[in-house]
Design a protein around this motif. Structure first.
Motif, PDB file in Angstrom:
ATOM      1  N   LEU A  82       5.489  -6.276   3.687  1.00 11.80           N
ATOM      2  CA  LEU A  82       5.553  -6.326   5.143  1.00 11.80           C
ATOM      3  C   LEU A  82       6.951  -5.890   5.554  1.00 11.80           C
ATOM      4  N   MET A  83       7.032  -4.932   6.471  1.00 10.35           N
ATOM      5  CA  MET A  83       8.323  -4.495   7.002  1.00 10.35           C
ATOM      6  C   MET A  83       8.468  -5.025   8.425  1.00 10.35           C
ATOM      7  N   LEU A  84       9.636  -5.592   8.725  1.00  8.53           N
ATOM      8  CA  LEU A  84       9.914  -6.175  10.037  1.00  8.53           C
ATOM      9  C   LEU A  84      11.255  -5.678  10.568  1.00  8.53           C
ATOM     10  N   ASN A  85      11.526  -5.976  11.812  1.00  6.76           N
ATOM     11  CA  ASN A  85      12.796  -5.671  12.477  1.00  6.76           C
ATOM     12  C   ASN A  85      13.133  -4.183  12.481  1.00  6.76           C
ATOM     13  N   PRO A  86      12.292  -3.350  13.121  1.00  2.56           N
ATOM     14  CA  PRO A  86      12.609  -1.923  13.199  1.00  2.56           C
ATOM     15  C   PRO A  86      13.789  -1.662  14.127  1.00  2.56           C
ATOM     16  N   VAL A  87      14.677  -0.794  13.684  1.00  2.80           N
ATOM     17  CA  VAL A  87      15.824  -0.384  14.493  1.00  2.80           C
ATOM     18  C   VAL A  87      15.846   1.138  14.504  1.00  2.80           C
ATOM     19  N   ALA A  88      15.712   1.717  15.699  1.00  3.74           N
ATOM     20  CA  ALA A  88      15.700   3.182  15.821  1.00  3.74           C
ATOM     21  C   ALA A  88      17.019   3.645  16.433  1.00  3.74           C
TER      22      ALA A  88
END
Length: 171
Positions: A82-88
């Motif tokens: 599971l991948m969390l906390n996206p920062v673009a």
């Protein structure tokens, strides 16, 4: 080759519910991205409707980790991520891509039940700099600790249930 778990469990309803739960606990329910590798080695991903795609660095890290874990440490189950906390940043906004900064690797048993969450939280550059052996060792140590806990608890068959197979706990 890889794990021997039935691939239907990798993105089952139970898996999606666990991912939703972890994302909600993290505070960003709609912003998660799941990944798995089938027993035949094919990459698969699953996610809610409005989630940024992980950058190539994030995907490479996750799928390399999953291949390594499922090839040598599957323990008759499989690992998913599971991948969390996206920062673009500005360069990624147009493509709706993001660097994720939290990764949770879960081990699934032969029935598809999820156990042993291993969290890695940092910038992808720092995670990659540490190298995969560090993270694979953490996953193995967590699995061994979970095994020891189960031996210590010595749960009887009527004291456990298979959530992913639709069983409910005894009243």
């Amino acid at each position: 080759m890889g794990h021997k778990l039935d691939d239907k469990f990798l993105n089952s309803k139970a898996t999606m519910l666990r991912m939703d739960y972890e994302a909600e606990r993290n505070g960003k329910q709609a912003q998660w991205y799941g990944a798995a590798v089938t027993g035949a080695g094919q990459e698969m991903d699953f996610y809610p409707t409005i989630t940024p795609t992980p950058t190539v660095f994030c995907k490479t890290f996750v799928f390399d980790m999953l291949r390594g874990l499922n090839n040598s440490l599957h323990h008759d189950g499989a690992w998913v991520c599971l991948m969390l906390n996206p920062v673009a940043d500005e360069s990624n906004i147009q493509a709706f891509e993001a660097d994720y900064q939290k990764y949770v690797f879960f081990w699934m048993d032969e029935d598809g039940d999820i156990h042993v969450p291993v969290e890695i939280e940092d910038k992808i550059a720092n995670i990659l700099a540490a190298g995969p052996d560090v993270w694979i060792e953490q996953c193995e140590l967590a699995w061994l600790a979970w095994q020891e806990l189960n031996r210590t608890l010595d749960a009887r068959p009527n004291e456990t249930f298979k959530r992913a197979m639709g069983e409910r706990p005894a009243s």
